[in-house]
Design an enzyme around this catalytic site. Structure first.
Site, PDB file in Angstrom:
ATOM      1  N   ASN A  36       0.855  -1.195   0.000  1.00 28.00           N
ATOM      2  CA  ASN A  36       0.000   0.000   0.000  1.00 28.00           C
ATOM      3  C   ASN A  36       0.889   1.242   0.000  1.00 28.00           C
ATOM      4  O   ASN A  36       2.023   1.208   0.485  1.00 28.00           O
ATOM      5  CB  ASN A  36      -0.885   0.010   1.255  1.00 28.00           C
ATOM      6  CG  ASN A  36      -1.856   1.170   1.250  1.00 28.00           C
ATOM      7  OD1 ASN A  36      -2.448   1.509   0.223  1.00 28.00           O
ATOM      8  ND2 ASN A  36      -2.026   1.810   2.400  1.00 28.00           N
ATOM      9  N   HIS A  41       0.784   5.226   1.349  1.00 28.42           N
ATOM     10  CA  HIS A  41       0.025   6.083   2.253  1.00 28.42           C
ATOM     11  C   HIS A  41       0.655   7.473   2.280  1.00 28.42           C
ATOM     12  O   HIS A  41       1.878   7.592   2.394  1.00 28.42           O
ATOM     13  CB  HIS A  41       0.006   5.477   3.663  1.00 28.42           C
ATOM     14  CG  HIS A  41      -0.811   6.285   4.612  1.00 28.42           C
ATOM     15  ND1 HIS A  41      -2.194   6.238   4.614  1.00 28.42           N
ATOM     16  CD2 HIS A  41      -0.465   7.197   5.554  1.00 28.42           C
ATOM     17  CE1 HIS A  41      -2.654   7.085   5.525  1.00 28.42           C
ATOM     18  NE2 HIS A  41      -1.626   7.677   6.111  1.00 28.42           N
ATOM     19  N   SER A  62       4.673   6.954   2.422  1.00 29.03           N
ATOM     20  CA  SER A  62       5.272   5.673   2.814  1.00 29.03           C
ATOM     21  C   SER A  62       4.686   4.545   1.967  1.00 29.03           C
ATOM     22  O   SER A  62       3.476   4.514   1.744  1.00 29.03           O
ATOM     23  CB  SER A  62       4.940   5.340   4.281  1.00 29.03           C
ATOM     24  OG  SER A  62       5.228   6.417   5.140  1.00 29.03           O
ATOM     25  N   ASP A  82      -2.950   0.806   7.959  1.00 29.24           N
ATOM     26  CA  ASP A  82      -1.777   1.679   7.777  1.00 29.24           C
ATOM     27  C   ASP A  82      -0.666   1.388   8.795  1.00 29.24           C
ATOM     28  O   ASP A  82       0.063   2.298   9.206  1.00 29.24           O
ATOM     29  CB  ASP A  82      -2.185   3.164   7.881  1.00 29.24           C
ATOM     30  CG  ASP A  82      -3.162   3.570   6.791  1.00 29.24           C
ATOM     31  OD1 ASP A  82      -3.111   2.977   5.704  1.00 29.24           O
ATOM     32  OD2 ASP A  82      -3.975   4.481   7.027  1.00 29.24           O
TER      33      ASP A  82
HETATM   34  C1  GRF Z   1      -2.696   8.683  -3.052  1.00 32.61           C
HETATM   35  O1  GRF Z   1      -2.454   9.926  -2.503  1.00 32.61           O
HETATM   36  C2  GRF Z   1      -2.387   7.596  -2.068  1.00 32.61           C
HETATM   37  O2  GRF Z   1      -1.397   7.944  -1.172  1.00 32.61           O
HETATM   38  C3  GRF Z   1      -3.688   7.421  -1.357  1.00 32.61           C
HETATM   39  O3  GRF Z   1      -4.667   7.612  -2.357  1.00 32.61           O
HETATM   40  C4  GRF Z   1      -4.171   8.484  -3.347  1.00 32.61           C
HETATM   41  C5  GRF Z   1      -4.398   7.861  -4.680  1.00 32.61           C
HETATM   42  O4  GRF Z   1      -4.092   8.722  -5.747  1.00 32.61           O
HETATM   43  N1  GRF Z   1      -3.731   6.126  -0.720  1.00 32.61           N
HETATM   44  P1  GRF Z   1      -4.099   8.179  -7.234  1.00 32.61           P
HETATM   45  O5  GRF Z   1      -5.475   7.563  -7.484  1.00 32.61           O
HETATM   46  O6  GRF Z   1      -2.996   7.200  -7.398  1.00 32.61           O
HETATM   47  O7  GRF Z   1      -3.908   9.406  -8.088  1.00 32.61           O
END
Ligand code: GRF
Length: 208
Positions: free
Chosen positions: A102, A104, A131, A140
């Protein structure tokens, strides 16, 4: 690998753009949102994709079982959550443990959960970032693989900060996926290991 999304898919796009260079192949992209722009990105790149509607299932357990079966049709080595904004059941996470990543938007363990950019600004932190971590059932909280630090500027808004953090997301997600594809990265004893060494709690830290 298989990528799960819910929205714009800018992280997905960066993974699509770098897959040949990194020796990985995105077999499929699945979304829990029909309107996710990332599905168009997948279609444009000729990658199998689809929407799995949570409303078609009685509960989270059933949805996650269907999603698991869909993903496993491709027998992926790696499953990448790229803005997948849905809590996954313990059963799902345990099934894919060690091959589920994932991204984050914070320097974990700071600011798990939502609205990280606004929360960082409200706290007056000088440093923010993102991260990549292995996913465990606790939200998370899985072992961190790599972090990028982003300085908070005095005139930053949540939007400007998010834009700079996202540039770094694209960088560190590609890096983690590349390490995994090269067999340099794995999870063992609830820790992330790179090149045979356990990583510190922060993972590898990269400056913006
Ligand atoms: C990212 O900011 C990620 O950190 C979070 O969701 C957002 C997704 O953005 N988990 P995208 O769809 O990849 O543009």
């Amino acid at each position: 690998m298989v990528v799960l999304i819910s929205g714009s898919g800018s992280n997905l796009q960066s993974l699509i753009d770098q897959q040949a260079e990194h020796g990985v192949n995105i077999a499929a992209v699945w979304s829990n949102k029909e309107s996710a722009y990332g599905l168009k990105r997948a279609r444009h790149a000729g990658i199998a994709n689809g929407f799995l509607d949570p409303k078609s299932f009685a509960d989270r357990r059933e949805y996650d079982a269907a999603l698991r079966d869909l993903i496993e049709k491709d027998q992926p080595d790696l499953v990448v959550l790229a803005g997948f904004m849905r809590i996954l059941s313990d059963e799902f996470v345990n099934h894919f443990q060690g091959r589920l990543l994932n991204i984050h938007p914070s320097l974990l363990p700071k600011y798990p959960g939502l609205d990280t950019h606004a929360r960082v600004l409200a706290s007056g932190d000088a440093l923010h970032g993102c991260s990549v971590h292995f996913v465990i059932p606790q939200l998370d909280a899985g072992p961190t693989i790599v972090q990028a630090q982003v300085p908070v500027l005095s005139d930053d808004t949540a939007t400007s900060l998010q834009a700079r953090v996202q540039q770094q997301e694209h960088r560190i997600y590609a890096l983690a996926v590349q390490w995994f594809a090269q067999d340099r990265l794995h999870m063992q004893d609830q820790q992330a290991w790179l090149d045979g060494q356990p990583l510190p709690a922060t993972g590898v830290v990269i400056d913006a």
